[in-house]
Design an enzyme around this catalytic site. Structure first.
Site, mmCIF file in Angstrom:
data_model
loop_
_atom_site.group_PDB
_atom_site.id
_atom_site.type_symbol
_atom_site.label_atom_id
_atom_site.label_comp_id
_atom_site.label_asym_id
_atom_site.label_seq_id
_atom_site.Cartn_x
_atom_site.Cartn_y
_atom_site.Cartn_z
ATOM 1 N N LYS A 11 -20.133 -24.878 5.368
ATOM 2 C CA LYS A 11 -18.804 -24.467 5.015
ATOM 3 C C LYS A 11 -18.805 -23.156 4.131
ATOM 4 O O LYS A 11 -19.868 -22.795 3.425
ATOM 5 C CB LYS A 11 -17.958 -25.630 4.265
ATOM 6 C CG LYS A 11 -17.533 -26.689 5.409
ATOM 7 C CD LYS A 11 -16.771 -27.729 4.515
ATOM 8 C CE LYS A 11 -16.457 -28.734 5.586
ATOM 9 N NZ LYS A 11 -15.418 -29.716 5.048
ATOM 10 N N TYR A 51 -8.494 -27.787 12.427
ATOM 11 C CA TYR A 51 -8.288 -28.873 11.470
ATOM 12 C C TYR A 51 -6.652 -29.378 11.864
ATOM 13 O O TYR A 51 -6.144 -29.764 11.052
ATOM 14 C CB TYR A 51 -8.437 -28.659 10.202
ATOM 15 C CG TYR A 51 -9.870 -28.491 9.494
ATOM 16 C CD1 TYR A 51 -10.433 -29.888 9.591
ATOM 17 C CD2 TYR A 51 -10.745 -27.391 9.378
ATOM 18 C CE1 TYR A 51 -11.798 -29.779 9.176
ATOM 19 C CE2 TYR A 51 -11.847 -27.614 8.732
ATOM 20 C CZ TYR A 51 -12.419 -28.812 8.848
ATOM 21 O OH TYR A 51 -13.743 -28.861 8.321
ATOM 22 N N ASN A 114 -16.732 -28.938 0.142
ATOM 23 C CA ASN A 114 -17.870 -29.966 0.420
ATOM 24 C C ASN A 114 -18.928 -29.702 1.329
ATOM 25 O O ASN A 114 -19.536 -30.719 1.813
ATOM 26 C CB ASN A 114 -17.285 -31.482 0.532
ATOM 27 C CG ASN A 114 -16.361 -31.403 1.994
ATOM 28 O OD1 ASN A 114 -16.075 -30.593 2.740
ATOM 29 N ND2 ASN A 114 -16.044 -32.559 2.221
ATOM 30 N N HIS A 117 -19.411 -29.959 7.105
ATOM 31 C CA HIS A 117 -18.571 -30.665 8.175
ATOM 32 C C HIS A 117 -19.280 -31.563 9.257
ATOM 33 O O HIS A 117 -20.557 -30.983 9.409
ATOM 34 C CB HIS A 117 -17.608 -29.811 9.167
ATOM 35 C CG HIS A 117 -17.073 -30.557 10.109
ATOM 36 N ND1 HIS A 117 -15.885 -31.391 10.128
ATOM 37 C CD2 HIS A 117 -17.275 -30.491 11.411
ATOM 38 C CE1 HIS A 117 -15.591 -31.692 11.181
ATOM 39 N NE2 HIS A 117 -16.682 -31.486 12.244
ATOM 40 N N GLU A 128 -15.137 -30.358 19.274
ATOM 41 C CA GLU A 128 -15.630 -29.485 18.323
ATOM 42 C C GLU A 128 -16.532 -28.476 18.770
ATOM 43 O O GLU A 128 -16.628 -27.244 18.467
ATOM 44 C CB GLU A 128 -15.913 -30.217 17.112
ATOM 45 C CG GLU A 128 -14.786 -30.864 16.553
ATOM 46 C CD GLU A 128 -15.160 -31.449 15.331
ATOM 47 O OE1 GLU A 128 -14.197 -32.481 14.752
ATOM 48 O OE2 GLU A 128 -16.200 -31.868 15.024
HETATM 49 P P1 ATP Z 1 -15.376 -33.102 7.647
HETATM 50 O O1 ATP Z 1 -13.976 -33.299 8.760
HETATM 51 O O2 ATP Z 1 -14.962 -31.627 7.197
HETATM 52 O O3 ATP Z 1 -16.656 -33.308 8.094
HETATM 53 P P2 ATP Z 1 -14.650 -35.556 6.564
HETATM 54 O O4 ATP Z 1 -14.713 -36.110 7.968
HETATM 55 O O5 ATP Z 1 -15.489 -36.301 5.550
HETATM 56 O O6 ATP Z 1 -14.892 -33.869 6.439
HETATM 57 P P3 ATP Z 1 -11.641 -35.377 6.530
HETATM 58 O O7 ATP Z 1 -10.904 -36.387 6.198
HETATM 59 O O8 ATP Z 1 -12.006 -35.023 8.175
HETATM 60 O O9 ATP Z 1 -12.995 -35.505 5.845
HETATM 61 O O10 ATP Z 1 -11.266 -34.232 5.991
HETATM 62 C C1 ATP Z 1 -11.577 -32.793 6.387
HETATM 63 C C2 ATP Z 1 -11.886 -31.833 5.292
HETATM 64 O O11 ATP Z 1 -10.458 -31.701 4.564
HETATM 65 C C3 ATP Z 1 -12.790 -32.317 4.145
HETATM 66 O O12 ATP Z 1 -14.010 -32.197 4.570
HETATM 67 C C4 ATP Z 1 -12.458 -31.719 2.954
HETATM 68 O O13 ATP Z 1 -12.838 -30.228 2.994
HETATM 69 C C5 ATP Z 1 -10.872 -31.524 3.170
HETATM 70 N N1 ATP Z 1 -10.262 -32.637 2.420
HETATM 71 C C6 ATP Z 1 -10.110 -33.840 2.822
HETATM 72 N N2 ATP Z 1 -9.324 -34.761 1.817
HETATM 73 C C7 ATP Z 1 -9.159 -33.711 0.789
HETATM 74 C C8 ATP Z 1 -8.311 -33.807 -0.241
HETATM 75 N N3 ATP Z 1 -7.867 -34.993 -0.666
HETATM 76 N N4 ATP Z 1 -8.002 -32.810 -1.006
HETATM 77 C C9 ATP Z 1 -8.603 -31.678 -0.657
HETATM 78 N N5 ATP Z 1 -9.334 -31.436 0.338
HETATM 79 C C10 ATP Z 1 -9.532 -32.456 1.183
HETATM 80 MG MG MG Z 2 -13.472 -35.171 9.477
#
Ligand code: ATP
Ligand code: MG
Length: 140
Positions: A11, A51, A114, A117, A128
């Site tokens: 990211k 997303y 974070n 992904h 994806e």
């Molecule tokens: P990713 O899909 O990016 O691998 P993930 O599966 O761990 O992450 P998801 O719930 O799919 O988490 O959320 C997608 C992304 O949205 C997260 O990686 C983060 O960048 C963002 N995100 C998730 N929760 C929050 C939150 N509470 N506040 C801000 N950003 C968030």
């Molecule tokens: Mg996710």
């Protein structure tokens, strides 16, 4: 084949901090083979499409702005049990909750920024990967 593949993005926070090489090293050392890879920058609209599943969440607008704020690296990875093993390697969404030694624990700046992904299912890994790469861009 799809059951042994996952999809990742390095990211904008990790890319701009110069951590792409260190993260790719961790990924390769964990046994993942890079099947396709490119550096690119998303537009807000394309980030929104990627997303879309989160479009009703309160953080969606911020997430789309953040994911289009700078370059990323997108890659398809191959390994036995790829989706589950990669989620273990990256750690919890919120780096505060991520296990020691995981990519997010080491490199993530916040729950949003974070670092990486990782696909959450074989089905989404295939969707994806296809979002970023055509068949001819992949190895094998
Ligand atoms: P990713 O899909 O990016 O691998 P993930 O599966 O761990 O992450 P998801 O719930 O799919 O988490 O959320 C997608 C992304 O949205 C997260 O990686 C983060 O960048 C963002 N995100 C998730 N929760 C929050 C939150 N509470 N506040 C801000 N950003 C968030
Ligand atoms: Mg996710």
């Amino acid at each position: 084949m799809a059951t042994n593949r996952t999809f990742t993005m390095i990211k904008p926070d990790a890319f701009s901090a110069g951590n792409s090489g260190a993260i790719l090293k961790m990924i390769e050392e964990a046994g993942f083979k890079i099947v396709a890879m490119k550096a690119t920058q998303l537009t807000p609209a394309i980030a929104g499409k990627f997303y879309e599943v989160h479009s009703e969440r309160p953080f969606y607008a911020d997430l789309c702005a953040y994911m289009s704020s700078g370059p990323i690296i997108a890659a398809i990875l191959e390994k036995d049990n790829a989706v589950e093993d990669f989620r273990k390697l990256i750690g919890a969404t919120n780096p505060a909750d991520a296990a020691e030694g995981t990519i997010r624990k080491i490199f993530a700046k916040s729950i949003e920024a974070n670092a990486v992904h990782g696909s959450d299912s074989d089905e989404n890994a295939a969707i994806e990967g296809a979002f970023y790469f055509s068949q001819i861009e992949r190895v094998g």
